[in-house]
Design an enzyme around this catalytic site. Sequence first.
Site, PDB file in Angstrom:
ATOM      1  N   CYS A   1      49.812  -7.473  63.051  1.00  0.00           N
ATOM      2  CA  CYS A   1      51.234  -7.563  62.693  1.00  0.00           C
ATOM      3  C   CYS A   1      52.014  -7.852  63.973  1.00  0.00           C
ATOM      4  O   CYS A   1      51.538  -8.605  64.817  1.00  0.00           O
ATOM      5  CB  CYS A   1      51.707  -6.275  62.012  1.00  0.00           C
ATOM      6  SG  CYS A   1      51.556  -4.786  63.029  1.00  0.00           S
TER       7      CYS A   1
ATOM      8  N   ARG B   1      57.912 -15.462  60.111  1.00  0.00           N
ATOM      9  CA  ARG B   1      57.388 -15.155  61.446  1.00  0.00           C
ATOM     10  C   ARG B   1      55.950 -15.646  61.580  1.00  0.00           C
ATOM     11  O   ARG B   1      55.550 -16.133  62.638  1.00  0.00           O
ATOM     12  CB  ARG B   1      57.489 -13.662  61.725  1.00  0.00           C
ATOM     13  CG  ARG B   1      58.903 -13.204  62.049  1.00  0.00           C
ATOM     14  CD  ARG B   1      58.964 -11.721  62.335  1.00  0.00           C
ATOM     15  NE  ARG B   1      58.202 -11.362  63.518  1.00  0.00           N
ATOM     16  CZ  ARG B   1      57.975 -10.107  63.885  1.00  0.00           C
ATOM     17  NH1 ARG B   1      58.441  -9.101  63.157  1.00  0.00           N
ATOM     18  NH2 ARG B   1      57.269  -9.841  64.977  1.00  0.00           N
TER      19      ARG B   1
END
Length: 282
Positions: free
Chosen positions: A239, A179
């Site tokens: 995050c 990611r």
Amino acid sequence: MDALVTTRWLAAELGAGDLCVVDATYFGSVPGGPQRDARAEYEAAHIPGAVFLDLESLADASSDLPSMLPPPDQFAARMESLGVGDGDRIVLYDVSHYHTATRAWWMLRTMGARDVAILDGGLAKWRAEGRPVDSGAAQPARASFMPRFDPKGVRSLDQMTGNIVSRDEQVLDARSPARFSGEESDPRPGNGAGHIPGSLNLPYGRLLNADGTWKSTTVLKAAFDAAGIDLTKPLVTTCGSGITAAVLAFGAHLLGADAALYDGSWSEWGGDPSTPKATGAA
């Protein structure tokens, strides 16, 4: 009280008048994530005397972003309803693969609480050792909690944008390498892929053992070093939605370092067409 406490320590302290045990389990809002009911699991089994924080609803309702830090008065009202008051020792645990007790730890400290700890290994370790659990919902006496919001631990979109130019703070991303690099698309529809330019990557799971306990400080330090982080310099964690960034912040805390947290994280940055997105490895 240490920031990380053992099950043996907690078992000996249960029942102390100034001790509040809080279940901070949250399973996240990522599309396709685990469909589990944190409150139902708490009511089925929790550490005796523990109250349920309900992190899912302890968020800024005025924001369209998930899990944003709520206003101080909303946070204080929740603490008071749970019997968590000024001067209490607060021990947090969870049963989430996101290790959400760290998010609760960051929120409490941002709101001025200082005697806050996380139970090493959480409820899973407690139960594996055959320690007692209760069921149902606790009915705590109402307490008084005075929030003392400290903005030093929170970063906004504007601050993160400015940091791309100034590079005053290191930025560390807790998401997976796929990611972070953009190889894997973001699970939130409409969000771009990749990472904040100049940021580094340390997947949060690398700070914990397979049983959910925290790795030794020697191993933690090696993980931050390998990610290219100098813990003597300013650090911001990020995050997907501000949850697992707190795992990195707590890991830094165990090593004696302070870290701020970008609350909007990739939910905000990746969803804003005006922000630059970098791809590839750090």
